[in-house]
Design a protein around this motif. Structure first.
Motif, PDB file in Angstrom:
ATOM      1  N   VAL A 244       0.879  -1.249  -0.061  1.00  0.00           N
ATOM      2  CA  VAL A 244      -0.087   0.287  -0.036  1.00  0.00           C
ATOM      3  C   VAL A 244       0.623   0.879   0.312  1.00  0.00           C
ATOM      4  N   CYS A 245       0.665   2.291  -0.344  1.00  0.00           N
ATOM      5  CA  CYS A 245       1.427   3.425  -0.559  1.00  0.00           C
ATOM      6  C   CYS A 245       0.375   4.462  -0.858  1.00  0.00           C
ATOM      7  N   ARG A 246       1.067   5.512   0.088  1.00  0.00           N
ATOM      8  CA  ARG A 246       0.154   6.296   0.488  1.00  0.00           C
ATOM      9  C   ARG A 246       0.924   8.100   0.459  1.00  0.00           C
ATOM     10  N   THR A 247       0.358   8.701  -0.607  1.00  0.00           N
ATOM     11  CA  THR A 247       0.996  10.388  -0.434  1.00  0.00           C
ATOM     12  C   THR A 247       0.705  11.406   0.558  1.00  0.00           C
ATOM     13  N   ALA A 248       1.265  12.324   1.015  1.00  0.00           N
ATOM     14  CA  ALA A 248       1.242  13.466   2.129  1.00  0.00           C
ATOM     15  C   ALA A 248       1.518  14.704   1.649  1.00  0.00           C
ATOM     16  N   VAL A 249       1.551  15.736   2.513  1.00  0.00           N
ATOM     17  CA  VAL A 249       1.962  16.863   2.548  1.00  0.00           C
ATOM     18  C   VAL A 249       2.116  18.135   3.673  1.00  0.00           C
ATOM     19  N   VAL A 250       3.227  17.681   3.713  1.00  0.00           N
ATOM     20  CA  VAL A 250       3.212  18.978   5.359  1.00  0.00           C
ATOM     21  C   VAL A 250       3.265  20.152   4.719  1.00  0.00           C
ATOM     22  N   GLY A 251       2.021  20.088   5.624  1.00  0.00           N
ATOM     23  CA  GLY A 251       0.860  21.608   5.941  1.00  0.00           C
ATOM     24  C   GLY A 251       0.128  21.745   4.490  1.00  0.00           C
ATOM     25  N   ASP A 252       0.360  22.931   3.830  1.00  0.00           N
ATOM     26  CA  ASP A 252       0.259  23.346   2.337  1.00  0.00           C
ATOM     27  C   ASP A 252       0.834  23.217   0.698  1.00  0.00           C
ATOM     28  N   VAL A 265      -5.846  10.138  -8.202  1.00  0.00           N
ATOM     29  CA  VAL A 265      -7.195  10.279  -8.037  1.00  0.00           C
ATOM     30  C   VAL A 265      -8.327   9.297  -9.074  1.00  0.00           C
ATOM     31  N   GLU A 266      -8.790  10.230 -10.096  1.00  0.00           N
ATOM     32  CA  GLU A 266      -9.325   9.753 -10.905  1.00  0.00           C
ATOM     33  C   GLU A 266      -9.017   8.987 -11.911  1.00  0.00           C
ATOM     34  N   CYS A 267      -7.841   8.160 -11.304  1.00  0.00           N
ATOM     35  CA  CYS A 267      -7.615   7.218 -12.554  1.00  0.00           C
ATOM     36  C   CYS A 267      -7.448   5.973 -11.274  1.00  0.00           C
ATOM     37  N   GLY A 268      -6.883   6.358  -9.862  1.00  0.00           N
ATOM     38  CA  GLY A 268      -8.376   4.782  -9.595  1.00  0.00           C
ATOM     39  C   GLY A 268      -9.205   4.756  -9.596  1.00  0.00           C
ATOM     40  N   HIS A 269      -9.889   5.681  -9.361  1.00  0.00           N
ATOM     41  CA  HIS A 269     -11.455   4.883  -9.529  1.00  0.00           C
ATOM     42  C   HIS A 269     -12.085   4.459 -10.325  1.00  0.00           C
ATOM     43  N   LEU A 270     -11.365   4.969 -11.412  1.00  0.00           N
ATOM     44  CA  LEU A 270     -11.288   4.256 -12.808  1.00  0.00           C
ATOM     45  C   LEU A 270     -10.960   2.730 -13.559  1.00  0.00           C
ATOM     46  N   VAL A 271     -10.009   2.290 -12.916  1.00  0.00           N
ATOM     47  CA  VAL A 271      -9.561   1.281 -12.661  1.00  0.00           C
ATOM     48  C   VAL A 271      -9.997   0.220 -12.371  1.00  0.00           C
ATOM     49  N   GLN A 272     -10.698   0.846 -10.620  1.00  0.00           N
ATOM     50  CA  GLN A 272     -11.664  -0.499  -9.795  1.00  0.00           C
ATOM     51  C   GLN A 272     -13.074   0.096 -10.408  1.00  0.00           C
ATOM     52  N   ASP A 273     -13.084   0.451 -11.468  1.00  0.00           N
ATOM     53  CA  ASP A 273     -14.351   0.493 -12.320  1.00  0.00           C
ATOM     54  C   ASP A 273     -13.877  -0.445 -12.977  1.00  0.00           C
ATOM     55  N   PHE A 344       8.542  17.177  -7.283  1.00  0.00           N
ATOM     56  CA  PHE A 344       8.017  15.730  -6.414  1.00  0.00           C
ATOM     57  C   PHE A 344       7.226  14.607  -7.263  1.00  0.00           C
ATOM     58  N   GLY A 345       6.724  13.782  -6.429  1.00  0.00           N
ATOM     59  CA  GLY A 345       5.926  12.777  -6.882  1.00  0.00           C
ATOM     60  C   GLY A 345       5.720  12.501  -6.237  1.00  0.00           C
ATOM     61  N   MET A 346       3.816  11.777  -6.752  1.00  0.00           N
ATOM     62  CA  MET A 346       2.963  11.549  -6.033  1.00  0.00           C
ATOM     63  C   MET A 346       2.776  10.147  -5.835  1.00  0.00           C
ATOM     64  N   GLN A 347       1.872   8.931  -5.652  1.00  0.00           N
ATOM     65  CA  GLN A 347       1.725   7.821  -5.502  1.00  0.00           C
ATOM     66  C   GLN A 347       0.428   7.740  -4.805  1.00  0.00           C
ATOM     67  N   ILE A 348      -0.708   6.768  -5.488  1.00  0.00           N
ATOM     68  CA  ILE A 348      -1.847   6.158  -5.314  1.00  0.00           C
ATOM     69  C   ILE A 348      -1.239   4.645  -4.699  1.00  0.00           C
ATOM     70  N   LYS A 349      -1.931   3.770  -4.082  1.00  0.00           N
ATOM     71  CA  LYS A 349      -1.547   2.914  -4.142  1.00  0.00           C
ATOM     72  C   LYS A 349      -2.764   1.755  -3.041  1.00  0.00           C
ATOM     73  N   ASP A 367      -9.281   7.387   3.647  1.00  0.00           N
ATOM     74  CA  ASP A 367      -9.698   7.820   2.636  1.00  0.00           C
ATOM     75  C   ASP A 367      -8.134   9.152   2.062  1.00  0.00           C
ATOM     76  N   THR A 368      -8.294   8.048   0.759  1.00  0.00           N
ATOM     77  CA  THR A 368      -7.140   8.101  -0.677  1.00  0.00           C
ATOM     78  C   THR A 368      -7.973   9.559  -1.775  1.00  0.00           C
ATOM     79  N   ASP A 369      -9.280  10.283  -1.483  1.00  0.00           N
ATOM     80  CA  ASP A 369      -9.340  11.094  -2.664  1.00  0.00           C
ATOM     81  C   ASP A 369      -8.824  12.166  -1.791  1.00  0.00           C
TER      82      ASP A 369
END
Length: 376
Positions: A244-252, A265-273, A344-349, A367-369
Protein backbone atom coordinates in the motif's frame (compact mmCIF):
# COMPACT_ATOMS: atom_id res chain seq x y z
CA UNK A 1 -6.28 -33.22 5.43
CA UNK A 2 -4.23 -30.94 3.18
CA UNK A 3 -5.10 -27.27 3.00
CA UNK A 4 -7.12 -25.87 0.07
CA UNK A 5 -4.04 -24.60 -1.76
CA UNK A 6 -2.51 -28.09 -1.66
CA UNK A 7 -5.76 -29.75 -2.75
CA UNK A 8 -6.10 -27.41 -5.73
CA UNK A 9 -2.45 -27.85 -6.65
CA UNK A 10 -2.60 -31.66 -6.47
CA UNK A 11 -5.38 -31.58 -9.07
CA UNK A 12 -3.21 -29.41 -11.36
CA UNK A 13 -0.28 -31.80 -10.90
CA UNK A 14 -2.44 -34.73 -11.99
CA UNK A 15 -3.88 -32.78 -14.94
CA UNK A 16 -0.34 -31.94 -16.11
CA UNK A 17 0.57 -35.64 -16.21
CA UNK A 18 3.08 -35.30 -13.39
CA UNK A 19 3.63 -37.84 -10.64
CA UNK A 20 4.73 -35.16 -8.19
CA UNK A 21 5.63 -31.51 -7.78
CA UNK A 22 8.75 -30.30 -5.98
CA UNK A 23 8.67 -26.73 -4.64
CA UNK A 24 12.04 -25.26 -3.68
CA UNK A 25 11.83 -21.45 -3.65
CA UNK A 26 10.93 -19.66 -0.40
CA UNK A 27 7.87 -18.21 -2.15
CA UNK A 28 6.43 -21.52 -3.33
CA UNK A 29 7.31 -23.38 -0.15
CA UNK A 30 5.37 -20.70 1.76
CA UNK A 31 2.53 -20.91 -0.79
CA UNK A 32 2.13 -24.67 -0.38
CA UNK A 33 2.91 -25.17 3.31
CA UNK A 34 1.45 -21.95 4.70
CA UNK A 35 4.60 -21.02 6.63
CA UNK A 36 8.12 -19.67 6.10
CA UNK A 37 11.14 -21.70 7.16
CA UNK A 38 13.16 -19.01 9.01
CA UNK A 39 16.53 -19.21 7.25
CA UNK A 40 15.26 -20.36 3.86
CA UNK A 41 14.90 -16.86 2.32
CA UNK A 42 18.23 -15.78 3.79
CA UNK A 43 20.60 -18.53 2.57
CA UNK A 44 19.86 -19.98 -0.85
CA UNK A 45 21.98 -23.06 -0.23
CA UNK A 46 19.96 -24.01 2.87
CA UNK A 47 17.46 -25.95 0.83
CA UNK A 48 13.89 -26.54 1.87
CA UNK A 49 11.60 -28.60 -0.34
CA UNK A 50 7.88 -29.35 -0.40
CA UNK A 51 6.97 -32.50 -2.30
CA UNK A 52 3.38 -32.99 -3.41
CA UNK A 53 2.26 -36.18 -5.13
CA UNK A 54 -0.54 -36.21 -7.68
CA UNK A 55 -2.38 -38.41 -5.18
CA UNK A 56 -2.21 -35.68 -2.51
CA UNK A 57 0.61 -37.16 -0.42
CA UNK A 58 3.07 -34.54 0.75
CA UNK A 59 6.36 -34.24 2.60
CA UNK A 60 8.73 -31.48 3.62
CA UNK A 61 12.52 -31.48 3.63
CA UNK A 62 14.55 -28.93 5.63
CA UNK A 63 17.97 -28.42 7.16
CA UNK A 64 18.47 -30.35 10.44
CA UNK A 65 18.98 -27.15 12.47
CA UNK A 66 15.38 -26.13 11.85
CA UNK A 67 13.74 -29.57 11.96
CA UNK A 68 11.86 -29.02 15.21
CA UNK A 69 10.55 -25.64 14.04
CA UNK A 70 9.36 -27.14 10.77
CA UNK A 71 7.82 -30.19 12.45
CA UNK A 72 5.71 -27.95 14.67
CA UNK A 73 4.57 -25.85 11.72
CA UNK A 74 3.83 -28.92 9.58
CA UNK A 75 1.81 -30.46 12.40
CA UNK A 76 -0.43 -27.40 12.43
CA UNK A 77 -0.68 -26.76 8.67
CA UNK A 78 -0.30 -30.20 7.06
CA UNK A 79 -1.19 -32.96 9.54
CA UNK A 80 0.19 -36.29 8.40
CA UNK A 81 2.96 -34.85 6.25
CA UNK A 82 6.39 -36.29 7.05
CA UNK A 83 9.41 -34.05 7.67
CA UNK A 84 12.83 -35.08 6.40
CA UNK A 85 15.99 -33.31 7.55
CA UNK A 86 19.33 -33.09 5.76
CA UNK A 87 22.50 -32.57 7.86
CA UNK A 88 23.94 -29.12 7.34
CA UNK A 89 27.47 -30.28 8.09
CA UNK A 90 28.59 -33.34 6.17
CA UNK A 91 25.29 -33.78 4.36
CA UNK A 92 23.90 -32.97 0.94
CA UNK A 93 20.39 -31.57 0.48
CA UNK A 94 19.88 -33.01 -3.01
CA UNK A 95 20.90 -36.49 -1.84
CA UNK A 96 18.36 -36.34 0.99
CA UNK A 97 15.72 -35.08 -1.45
CA UNK A 98 16.50 -38.05 -3.69
CA UNK A 99 16.08 -40.45 -0.75
CA UNK A 100 12.74 -38.83 0.11
CA UNK A 101 11.48 -39.21 -3.45
CA UNK A 102 12.55 -42.84 -3.65
CA UNK A 103 10.79 -43.65 -0.38
CA UNK A 104 7.61 -42.13 -1.84
CA UNK A 105 8.03 -44.41 -4.90
CA UNK A 106 8.71 -41.37 -7.07
CA UNK A 107 12.33 -42.06 -7.94
CA UNK A 108 11.42 -43.00 -11.50
CA UNK A 109 8.53 -40.61 -11.89
CA UNK A 110 7.76 -37.58 -13.98
CA UNK A 111 8.59 -34.79 -11.54
CA UNK A 112 7.68 -31.12 -11.85
CA UNK A 113 10.36 -28.90 -10.34
CA UNK A 114 11.26 -25.21 -10.11
CA UNK A 115 14.00 -25.10 -12.71
CA UNK A 116 14.12 -21.28 -12.56
CA UNK A 117 15.14 -21.54 -8.89
CA UNK A 118 17.29 -24.66 -8.69
CA UNK A 119 20.94 -24.03 -9.54
CA UNK A 120 22.58 -25.91 -12.38
CA UNK A 121 24.91 -27.74 -9.99
CA UNK A 122 22.10 -28.80 -7.65
CA UNK A 123 19.99 -29.98 -10.59
CA UNK A 124 22.93 -32.10 -11.77
CA UNK A 125 23.29 -33.64 -8.30
CA UNK A 126 19.60 -34.52 -8.11
CA UNK A 127 19.59 -35.93 -11.64
CA UNK A 128 22.60 -38.13 -10.82
CA UNK A 129 20.85 -39.36 -7.69
CA UNK A 130 17.62 -40.17 -9.59
CA UNK A 131 18.73 -41.36 -13.05
CA UNK A 132 15.32 -42.90 -13.82
CA UNK A 133 13.36 -39.70 -13.07
CA UNK A 134 12.19 -37.19 -15.65
CA UNK A 135 12.39 -33.57 -14.48
CA UNK A 136 9.92 -31.11 -15.97
CA UNK A 137 9.85 -27.33 -15.45
CA UNK A 138 6.83 -26.56 -13.25
CA UNK A 139 7.41 -22.82 -12.83
CA UNK A 140 4.52 -21.83 -15.09
CA UNK A 141 2.19 -24.32 -13.41
CA UNK A 142 2.89 -22.70 -10.04
CA UNK A 143 2.56 -19.17 -11.40
CA UNK A 144 -0.83 -19.96 -12.91
CA UNK A 145 -2.02 -21.66 -9.72
CA UNK A 146 -1.01 -18.70 -7.57
CA UNK A 147 -3.04 -16.25 -9.65
CA UNK A 148 -6.36 -17.47 -8.20
CA UNK A 149 -6.39 -17.06 -4.46
CA UNK A 150 -8.43 -19.21 -2.08
CA UNK A 151 -10.87 -17.37 0.23
CA UNK A 152 -8.34 -17.77 3.07
CA UNK A 153 -5.60 -16.20 0.96
CA UNK A 154 -7.82 -13.27 0.04
CA UNK A 155 -8.64 -12.61 3.69
CA UNK A 156 -4.97 -12.83 4.67
CA UNK A 157 -4.15 -10.27 2.00
CA UNK A 158 -7.06 -8.10 3.18
CA UNK A 159 -5.62 -8.16 6.72
CA UNK A 160 -2.18 -7.23 5.41
CA UNK A 161 -3.67 -4.43 3.31
CA UNK A 162 -5.36 -2.95 6.37
CA UNK A 163 -2.13 -3.23 8.38
CA UNK A 164 -0.17 -1.35 5.72
CA UNK A 165 -2.85 1.31 5.22
CA UNK A 166 -3.26 1.98 8.95
CA UNK A 167 0.50 1.96 9.57
CA UNK A 168 1.06 4.67 6.98
CA UNK A 169 -1.70 6.81 8.48
CA UNK A 170 -0.20 6.25 11.95
CA UNK A 171 3.23 7.34 10.71
CA UNK A 172 1.85 10.55 9.16
CA UNK A 173 0.12 11.38 12.46
CA UNK A 174 3.29 10.73 14.48
CA UNK A 175 5.52 13.30 12.75
CA UNK A 176 5.61 16.96 11.79
CA UNK A 177 7.82 19.49 10.04
CA UNK A 178 11.30 19.06 11.54
CA UNK A 179 10.98 15.28 11.81
CA UNK A 180 13.24 13.13 9.65
CA UNK A 181 12.43 10.35 7.22
CA UNK A 182 13.93 8.00 9.81
CA UNK A 183 11.38 9.25 12.36
CA UNK A 184 8.62 8.46 9.88
CA UNK A 185 10.07 4.99 9.23
CA UNK A 186 10.26 4.26 12.96
CA UNK A 187 6.58 5.10 13.43
CA UNK A 188 5.67 3.12 10.31
CA UNK A 189 7.46 -0.08 11.31
CA UNK A 190 6.28 0.17 14.92
CA UNK A 191 2.67 0.23 13.75
CA UNK A 192 3.23 -2.69 11.35
CA UNK A 193 4.51 -4.88 14.16
CA UNK A 194 1.95 -3.67 16.69
CA UNK A 195 -0.79 -4.77 14.29
CA UNK A 196 0.57 -8.31 14.04
CA UNK A 197 2.76 -8.44 10.93
CA UNK A 198 5.64 -10.88 11.26
CA UNK A 199 8.02 -8.71 9.23
CA UNK A 200 8.04 -6.38 6.26
CA UNK A 201 9.86 -6.48 2.94
CA UNK A 202 10.18 -3.31 0.90
CA UNK A 203 9.68 0.06 2.64
CA UNK A 204 9.69 3.30 0.67
CA UNK A 205 10.02 6.64 2.46
CA UNK A 206 10.65 9.40 -0.08
CA UNK A 207 10.04 13.05 0.79
CA UNK A 208 10.56 16.37 -0.96
CA UNK A 209 12.85 16.05 -3.96
CA UNK A 210 13.42 12.37 -3.04
CA UNK A 211 9.73 11.65 -3.72
CA UNK A 212 10.72 11.51 -7.41
CA UNK A 213 12.91 8.43 -6.82
CA UNK A 214 11.49 4.88 -7.12
CA UNK A 215 12.00 2.34 -4.33
CA UNK A 216 14.20 4.39 -1.97
CA UNK A 217 14.32 3.78 1.76
CA UNK A 218 14.40 6.38 4.54
CA UNK A 219 17.26 8.83 5.01
CA UNK A 220 18.19 11.52 7.52
CA UNK A 221 16.43 14.15 5.41
CA UNK A 222 14.42 16.65 7.53
CA UNK A 223 10.82 17.32 6.50
CA UNK A 224 10.00 20.91 5.56
CA UNK A 225 6.70 22.77 4.96
CA UNK A 226 5.34 21.97 1.49
CA UNK A 227 7.19 18.65 1.17
CA UNK A 228 5.37 15.90 -0.72
CA UNK A 229 5.89 12.51 0.96
CA UNK A 230 5.51 9.12 -0.77
CA UNK A 231 5.34 6.22 1.69
CA UNK A 232 4.86 2.54 0.86
CA UNK A 233 5.33 -0.65 2.86
CA UNK A 234 4.84 -4.38 2.31
CA UNK A 235 3.99 -6.14 5.61
CA UNK A 236 4.36 -9.92 5.60
CA UNK A 237 2.46 -12.75 7.30
CA UNK A 238 3.35 -16.39 6.53
CA UNK A 239 5.18 -15.35 3.37
CA UNK A 240 2.34 -13.26 1.91
CA UNK A 241 2.78 -9.55 1.08
CA UNK A 242 0.44 -6.61 0.63
CA UNK A 243 1.71 -3.32 -0.76
CA UNK A 244 0.00 0.00 0.00
CA UNK A 245 1.31 3.47 -0.87
CA UNK A 246 -0.01 6.84 0.29
CA UNK A 247 1.02 10.40 -0.50
CA UNK A 248 1.00 13.23 2.03
CA UNK A 249 2.07 16.86 2.15
CA UNK A 250 3.60 18.75 5.06
CA UNK A 251 1.21 21.64 5.65
CA UNK A 252 -0.03 23.27 2.44
CA UNK A 253 0.69 21.55 -0.88
CA UNK A 254 3.05 23.08 -3.45
CA UNK A 255 1.66 24.44 -6.73
CA UNK A 256 0.14 21.85 -9.09
CA UNK A 257 0.13 19.14 -6.39
CA UNK A 258 -3.64 19.10 -5.89
CA UNK A 259 -4.31 18.92 -9.65
CA UNK A 260 -1.88 16.07 -10.17
CA UNK A 261 -3.11 14.19 -7.14
CA UNK A 262 -6.78 14.47 -8.16
CA UNK A 263 -5.90 13.07 -11.58
CA UNK A 264 -4.36 10.05 -9.83
CA UNK A 265 -7.47 9.71 -7.65
CA UNK A 266 -9.70 9.65 -10.73
CA UNK A 267 -7.37 7.16 -12.42
CA UNK A 268 -7.64 4.88 -9.39
CA UNK A 269 -11.44 4.99 -9.37
CA UNK A 270 -11.59 4.34 -13.12
CA UNK A 271 -9.27 1.35 -12.81
CA UNK A 272 -11.33 -0.12 -9.97
CA UNK A 273 -14.51 0.35 -12.01
CA UNK A 274 -12.88 -1.43 -14.97
CA UNK A 275 -11.77 -4.43 -12.90
CA UNK A 276 -14.32 -7.20 -13.31
CA UNK A 277 -14.31 -10.90 -14.30
CA UNK A 278 -13.63 -11.33 -17.99
CA UNK A 279 -12.04 -7.91 -18.46
CA UNK A 280 -8.82 -8.02 -20.53
CA UNK A 281 -5.93 -6.59 -18.55
CA UNK A 282 -4.94 -4.49 -21.58
CA UNK A 283 -8.36 -2.85 -21.55
CA UNK A 284 -7.99 -1.88 -17.88
CA UNK A 285 -4.65 -0.27 -18.75
CA UNK A 286 -6.25 1.56 -21.70
CA UNK A 287 -8.88 3.05 -19.37
CA UNK A 288 -6.12 4.23 -17.05
CA UNK A 289 -4.08 5.81 -19.84
CA UNK A 290 -7.07 7.68 -21.25
CA UNK A 291 -7.30 9.65 -18.00
CA UNK A 292 -3.63 9.70 -17.04
CA UNK A 293 -2.55 11.26 -20.35
CA UNK A 294 -4.34 14.45 -19.31
CA UNK A 295 -1.29 15.10 -17.13
CA UNK A 296 0.95 15.23 -20.18
CA UNK A 297 3.62 13.18 -18.38
CA UNK A 298 5.18 9.82 -19.26
CA UNK A 299 3.39 6.99 -17.39
CA UNK A 300 4.85 3.73 -16.19
CA UNK A 301 4.26 0.71 -18.42
CA UNK A 302 1.63 -0.83 -16.13
CA UNK A 303 -0.91 0.34 -13.58
CA UNK A 304 -1.27 -2.84 -11.55
CA UNK A 305 0.03 -6.34 -10.95
CA UNK A 306 -0.78 -9.53 -9.12
CA UNK A 307 0.58 -9.95 -5.62
CA UNK A 308 0.75 -12.73 -3.05
CA UNK A 309 3.87 -14.63 -2.01
CA UNK A 310 5.80 -12.46 -4.49
CA UNK A 311 5.73 -8.67 -4.55
CA UNK A 312 4.98 -8.80 -8.27
CA UNK A 313 3.07 -11.67 -9.86
CA UNK A 314 1.09 -12.06 -13.05
CA UNK A 315 -1.19 -10.71 -14.33
CA UNK A 316 0.06 -7.20 -15.15
CA UNK A 317 -2.34 -4.42 -16.04
CA UNK A 318 -0.29 -3.21 -18.97
CA UNK A 319 -0.51 -2.63 -22.73
CA UNK A 320 0.92 -6.01 -23.77
CA UNK A 321 -0.30 -8.47 -21.14
CA UNK A 322 -2.65 -11.06 -22.72
CA UNK A 323 -4.42 -12.06 -19.49
CA UNK A 324 -8.10 -11.86 -18.62
CA UNK A 325 -9.19 -11.06 -15.08
CA UNK A 326 -10.81 -13.87 -13.08
CA UNK A 327 -12.48 -14.05 -9.67
CA UNK A 328 -9.93 -14.74 -6.94
CA UNK A 329 -7.16 -12.62 -8.41
CA UNK A 330 -5.65 -10.05 -6.03
CA UNK A 331 -3.95 -7.00 -7.52
CA UNK A 332 -1.98 -3.99 -6.43
CA UNK A 333 -3.10 -0.99 -8.49
CA UNK A 334 -0.85 2.07 -8.47
CA UNK A 335 -1.45 5.25 -10.46
CA UNK A 336 1.74 7.25 -9.98
CA UNK A 337 3.95 10.04 -11.25
CA UNK A 338 7.63 9.97 -10.37
CA UNK A 339 8.80 12.97 -12.42
CA UNK A 340 6.02 15.53 -12.26
CA UNK A 341 8.26 18.33 -13.50
CA UNK A 342 7.59 20.27 -10.29
CA UNK A 343 10.19 18.69 -8.01
CA UNK A 344 8.00 15.98 -6.48
CA UNK A 345 6.43 12.59 -7.22
CA UNK A 346 3.04 11.21 -6.15
CA UNK A 347 1.51 7.75 -5.89
CA UNK A 348 -1.61 5.98 -4.67
CA UNK A 349 -1.32 2.20 -4.36
CA UNK A 350 -4.27 0.08 -3.28
CA UNK A 351 -4.93 -3.62 -2.93
CA UNK A 352 -8.03 -5.02 -4.64
CA UNK A 353 -9.58 -8.44 -5.20
CA UNK A 354 -11.47 -9.51 -8.31
CA UNK A 355 -14.86 -10.89 -7.22
CA UNK A 356 -17.78 -12.46 -9.08
CA UNK A 357 -19.43 -9.02 -9.07
CA UNK A 358 -16.43 -6.85 -9.87
CA UNK A 359 -13.79 -5.30 -7.62
CA UNK A 360 -13.37 -5.32 -3.83
CA UNK A 361 -11.11 -2.69 -2.26
CA UNK A 362 -8.96 -4.37 0.41
CA UNK A 363 -6.94 -1.31 1.53
CA UNK A 364 -9.94 0.69 2.74
CA UNK A 365 -8.73 2.15 6.05
CA UNK A 366 -7.80 5.66 4.89
CA UNK A 367 -9.55 8.13 2.59
CA UNK A 368 -7.36 8.55 -0.48
CA UNK A 369 -9.64 11.01 -2.27
CA UNK A 370 -7.76 13.82 -0.55
CA UNK A 371 -4.05 14.35 0.05
CA UNK A 372 -2.99 13.28 3.54
CA UNK A 373 -1.75 16.17 5.67
CA UNK A 374 1.24 16.18 8.01
CA UNK A 375 1.20 18.85 10.72
CA UNK A 376 3.59 21.76 10.60
Amino acid sequence: MPNEVVSRLAARVAEAGLDALICLSPENVAYTTGFVVPSHPLMRWRHTAFVLGADGRCAVMCVDMEQSTVEQAVGEALPGARVWAWPEFGGEAMHTLGQLLRELDLGGGRLGIELSYLSVSDHAKLARDLPAATFVAADQLLQRARQIKTPDEVERLARLSAIADRAISDSFAAISAGSTEMDLAAALTRSVYEQGAQQFKLMIVATGERSQLPNVGPSDRVLKPGDVCRVEIFPVIDGYHAGVCRTAVVGDPPPHAERIYQNLVECGHLVQDAIRPGAPTREVYRVFRAKFDELGMPPISFVGHGIGVNLHERPYLGPEDPETLRPGMVLGIEPLVYRSGHGFGMQIKDMVAVTDEGCRLLSDVSDTDRLHRIEL
